[in-house]
Scaffold this motif. Structure first.
Motif, PDB file in Angstrom:
ATOM      1  N   PHE A 237       0.836  -1.209   0.000  1.00  0.00           N
ATOM      2  CA  PHE A 237       0.000   0.000   0.000  1.00  0.00           C
ATOM      3  C   PHE A 237       0.868   1.255   0.000  1.00  0.00           C
ATOM      4  O   PHE A 237       0.616   2.204  -0.759  1.00  0.00           O
ATOM      5  CB  PHE A 237      -0.914  -0.002   1.228  1.00  0.00           C
ATOM      6  CG  PHE A 237      -1.699   1.265   1.401  1.00  0.00           C
ATOM      7  CD1 PHE A 237      -2.827   1.512   0.630  1.00  0.00           C
ATOM      8  CD2 PHE A 237      -1.309   2.230   2.320  1.00  0.00           C
ATOM      9  CE1 PHE A 237      -3.553   2.678   0.767  1.00  0.00           C
ATOM     10  CE2 PHE A 237      -2.023   3.406   2.479  1.00  0.00           C
ATOM     11  CZ  PHE A 237      -3.146   3.630   1.700  1.00  0.00           C
ATOM     12  N   SER A 238       1.895   1.272   0.844  1.00  0.00           N
ATOM     13  CA  SER A 238       2.772   2.446   0.940  1.00  0.00           C
ATOM     14  C   SER A 238       3.491   2.718  -0.369  1.00  0.00           C
ATOM     15  O   SER A 238       3.557   3.860  -0.839  1.00  0.00           O
ATOM     16  CB  SER A 238       3.799   2.240   2.071  1.00  0.00           C
ATOM     17  OG  SER A 238       3.164   1.954   3.296  1.00  0.00           O
ATOM     18  N   ILE A 241       1.072   4.187  -3.039  1.00  0.00           N
ATOM     19  CA  ILE A 241       0.783   5.626  -2.910  1.00  0.00           C
ATOM     20  C   ILE A 241       1.920   6.452  -3.501  1.00  0.00           C
ATOM     21  O   ILE A 241       1.700   7.387  -4.277  1.00  0.00           O
ATOM     22  CB  ILE A 241       0.551   6.006  -1.440  1.00  0.00           C
ATOM     23  CG1 ILE A 241      -0.659   5.265  -0.869  1.00  0.00           C
ATOM     24  CG2 ILE A 241       0.369   7.516  -1.305  1.00  0.00           C
ATOM     25  CD1 ILE A 241      -1.963   5.566  -1.552  1.00  0.00           C
ATOM     26  N   TYR A 326      -4.791   8.860  -3.446  1.00  0.00           N
ATOM     27  CA  TYR A 326      -4.861   8.219  -2.128  1.00  0.00           C
ATOM     28  C   TYR A 326      -6.193   7.534  -1.862  1.00  0.00           C
ATOM     29  O   TYR A 326      -6.218   6.352  -1.511  1.00  0.00           O
ATOM     30  CB  TYR A 326      -4.540   9.248  -1.046  1.00  0.00           C
ATOM     31  CG  TYR A 326      -4.628   8.686   0.349  1.00  0.00           C
ATOM     32  CD1 TYR A 326      -3.654   7.812   0.824  1.00  0.00           C
ATOM     33  CD2 TYR A 326      -5.680   9.025   1.203  1.00  0.00           C
ATOM     34  CE1 TYR A 326      -3.715   7.292   2.106  1.00  0.00           C
ATOM     35  CE2 TYR A 326      -5.754   8.508   2.480  1.00  0.00           C
ATOM     36  CZ  TYR A 326      -4.772   7.641   2.930  1.00  0.00           C
ATOM     37  OH  TYR A 326      -4.840   7.130   4.198  1.00  0.00           O
ATOM     38  N   ALA A 330      -6.621   3.583  -1.345  1.00  0.00           N
ATOM     39  CA  ALA A 330      -7.040   3.248   0.018  1.00  0.00           C
ATOM     40  C   ALA A 330      -8.371   2.510   0.028  1.00  0.00           C
ATOM     41  O   ALA A 330      -8.581   1.585   0.826  1.00  0.00           O
ATOM     42  CB  ALA A 330      -7.135   4.520   0.857  1.00  0.00           C
ATOM     43  N   LEU A 371     -11.145  10.489   2.490  1.00  0.00           N
ATOM     44  CA  LEU A 371     -11.172   9.037   2.570  1.00  0.00           C
ATOM     45  C   LEU A 371     -12.481   8.548   3.181  1.00  0.00           C
ATOM     46  O   LEU A 371     -13.093   7.600   2.676  1.00  0.00           O
ATOM     47  CB  LEU A 371      -9.985   8.528   3.389  1.00  0.00           C
ATOM     48  CG  LEU A 371      -9.911   7.001   3.566  1.00  0.00           C
ATOM     49  CD1 LEU A 371      -9.910   6.300   2.210  1.00  0.00           C
ATOM     50  CD2 LEU A 371      -8.664   6.627   4.358  1.00  0.00           C
ATOM     51  N   LEU A 388      -5.208   3.110   8.625  1.00  0.00           N
ATOM     52  CA  LEU A 388      -4.272   3.921   7.844  1.00  0.00           C
ATOM     53  C   LEU A 388      -3.792   5.164   8.568  1.00  0.00           C
ATOM     54  O   LEU A 388      -2.879   5.841   8.100  1.00  0.00           O
ATOM     55  CB  LEU A 388      -4.931   4.326   6.515  1.00  0.00           C
ATOM     56  CG  LEU A 388      -5.434   3.155   5.660  1.00  0.00           C
ATOM     57  CD1 LEU A 388      -6.175   3.678   4.442  1.00  0.00           C
ATOM     58  CD2 LEU A 388      -4.280   2.257   5.244  1.00  0.00           C
ATOM     59  N   ASP A 392      -0.344   7.753   8.136  1.00  0.00           N
ATOM     60  CA  ASP A 392      -0.841   8.888   7.353  1.00  0.00           C
ATOM     61  C   ASP A 392       0.187  10.002   7.178  1.00  0.00           C
ATOM     62  O   ASP A 392       0.302  10.556   6.085  1.00  0.00           O
ATOM     63  CB  ASP A 392      -2.120   9.441   7.979  1.00  0.00           C
ATOM     64  CG  ASP A 392      -2.781  10.482   7.088  1.00  0.00           C
ATOM     65  OD1 ASP A 392      -3.370  10.085   6.062  1.00  0.00           O
ATOM     66  OD2 ASP A 392      -2.675  11.677   7.403  1.00  0.00           O
TER      67      ASP A 392
END
Length: 456
Positions: A237-238, A241, A326, A330, A371, A388, A392
């Motif tokens: 995920f990181s 982004i 994002y 997400a 989000l 998350l 953040d």
């Protein structure tokens, strides 16, 4: 008694001395880079050797720096938006410029969200992730009704006290439009607003001069607090982004600049780098606004009348990082973690929310509102936000840098299409970004064919 020629020679020598001192001063971008490296080192030392006092110091200094930025945000947003709406009176083609700007905001947001969805579908960031949230989901769910009713403040004072930027933007648009409609009767107010804006920008410059220290503290705090411990379970995920943001910044924007702006992308990044770098460490689009606007006008050659509208408006509504890339990735991550299958209609909803609802992020640090708005629209568990929140701040750095880059790209493209882009300024070497040329002092003189303006 000295003669006039001698006095002029003394003044010229003094001015040359000032210029020499400026040349010897470490460039602002270099100061930020030094702060970034120093912060990484201090954060690593504090974490690896458990130096608690150093970690506490980094956290305290970083928090104070962000608080100083937030202190100025309400006044900066209000005065800048009022001035931007009023300055549209100086443009004969104001309606077309506004329409083109909003159109490009929507187009670039759509491109960004499509890239985010594509990356999420290709990498499956939530597949196999088993996490328990240690952070509570936000109390406000961020539904569409909450968003729409939240635009209009119940109390004007509360909007400023609570730093509700979206409500402040609404008030500023109404006041600016009313002032523009009143004409000469509003001139005393507009002069007062211009003076207030100049005062706020001068104050903000004092805060930004602390940015190298703030950079070291904020980066050091992130390394000390998180390290890789929280990134490892969400590594995909990181990376997604950062990859999505970098694709938009380094591929999409350069292509748009070359194809539609007919300008050099290398020159753009060369000149806009200080603002991008500051956005990365400050995590605030609004806090970066004065620096970005000066770069757009004094370095990139965009007409000041137009820039005084496009830059403040973009800083509060155009969020390709926070509101497009994002939430798209997400939402896919949260859906996969909780075992929810998304269909084509859900991806279309993500795109719609990203393009239309980006004003919900309102230029401040963090994209939690956007989000939660996306998750609630899709019917996904809001507990996913809590998963998350821990990482953040690290994600927000690249998101904000992407936001600010897009906020500078669009005015260049629109200005070029309307023939109000000074190519000589754009192609010239970068002017120094010190106190006099960036935030303080008088505005740079108007370019040929461009009316002089109050500081904006």
């Amino acid at each position: 008694m000295s003669s006039a020629p001698e006095s002029a020679a003394v003044d010229a020598a003094a001015e040359e001395s000032k210029k020499s001192k400026r040349r010897k001063r470490v460039p602002f971008a270099a100061q930020l880079l030094i702060g970034l490296v120093l912060g990484l080192v201090l954060g690593f030392v504090a974490r690896e050797w458990s130096v608690a006092w150093l970690g506490t110091t980094l956290e305290t200094v970083g928090t104070l720096f962000v608080q100083l930025l937030f202190l100025i945000v309400p006044f900066l947003v209000f005065t800048a938006i009022v001035a931007s709406i009023a300055n549209l009176r100086n443009l004969a083609n104001a309606g077309r410029l506004v329409a083109k700007t909003l159109g490009w905001f929507a187009v670039t947001s759509l491109i960004a969200v499509v890239i985010g969805i594509a990356i999420g579908l290709a990498t499956n960031p939530g597949s196999g992730v088993e996490l328990s949230s240690s952070a509570a989901a936000p109390e406000t769910q961020g539904s569409w009704t909450d968003f729409l009713t939240g635009i209009v403040p119940v109390n004007v004072v509360d909007a400023f006290v609570n730093v509700n930027v979206l409500q402040i933007v609404f008030l500023a648009i109404v006041v600016g439009a009313a002032a523009a409609k009143l004409g000469d009767k509003a001139e005393p107010f507009l002069r007062f607003n211009a003076s207030a804006l100049a005062l706020v920008q001068k104050t903000l410059w004092w805060v930004i001069r602390l940015a190298p220290i703030g950079t070291a503290a904020l980066i050091g705090k992130s390394v000390f607090s998180y390290g890789w411990d929280l990134l490892e379970p969400m590594a995909v995920f990181s990376v997604d982004i950062y990859a999505g943001a970098l694709i938009v910044m380094l591929v999409v924007y350069p292509v748009l600049l070359r194809v539609f702006g007919k300008v050099s992308p290398v020159q753009f990044f060369r000149k806009s780098w200080p603002a991008i770098q500051f956005a990365f460490v400050s995590r605030s689009s609004v806090g970066t606004l004065p620096l970005a606007q000066r770069i757009v006008t004094d370095r990139l050659g965009v007409d000041r009348n137009y820039a005084s509208f496009a830059s403040p408006f973009g800083a509060t509504t155009k969020m390709d990082g926070c509101a497009a890339i994002y939430p798209a990735i997400a939402a896919i991550f949260v859906a996969q973690v909780y075992g929810v299958d998304l269909g084509v209609q859900d991806y279309l909803l993500i795109a719609f929310v990203s393009v239309i609802g980006s004003a919900a992020t309102a230029g401040l640090t963090g994209a939690t509102v956007m989000l939660t708005l996306t998750l609630s629209t899709l019917g996904l568990p809001l507990e996913g936000v809590g998963l998350l929140l821990a990482i953040d701040p690290i994600m927000d750095m690249i998101r904000t840098a992407t936001n600010v880059t897009g906020q500078m790209v669009v005015p260049v493209i629109v200005a070029r299409s309307e023939r109000i882009l000074d190519r000589e300024v754009y192609d010239a070497a970068p002017v120094p970004l010190d106190e006099e040329s960036a935030f303080g002092g008088d505005s740079a003189p108007a370019r040929k064919g461009e009316p002089a303006l109050q500081p904006a």
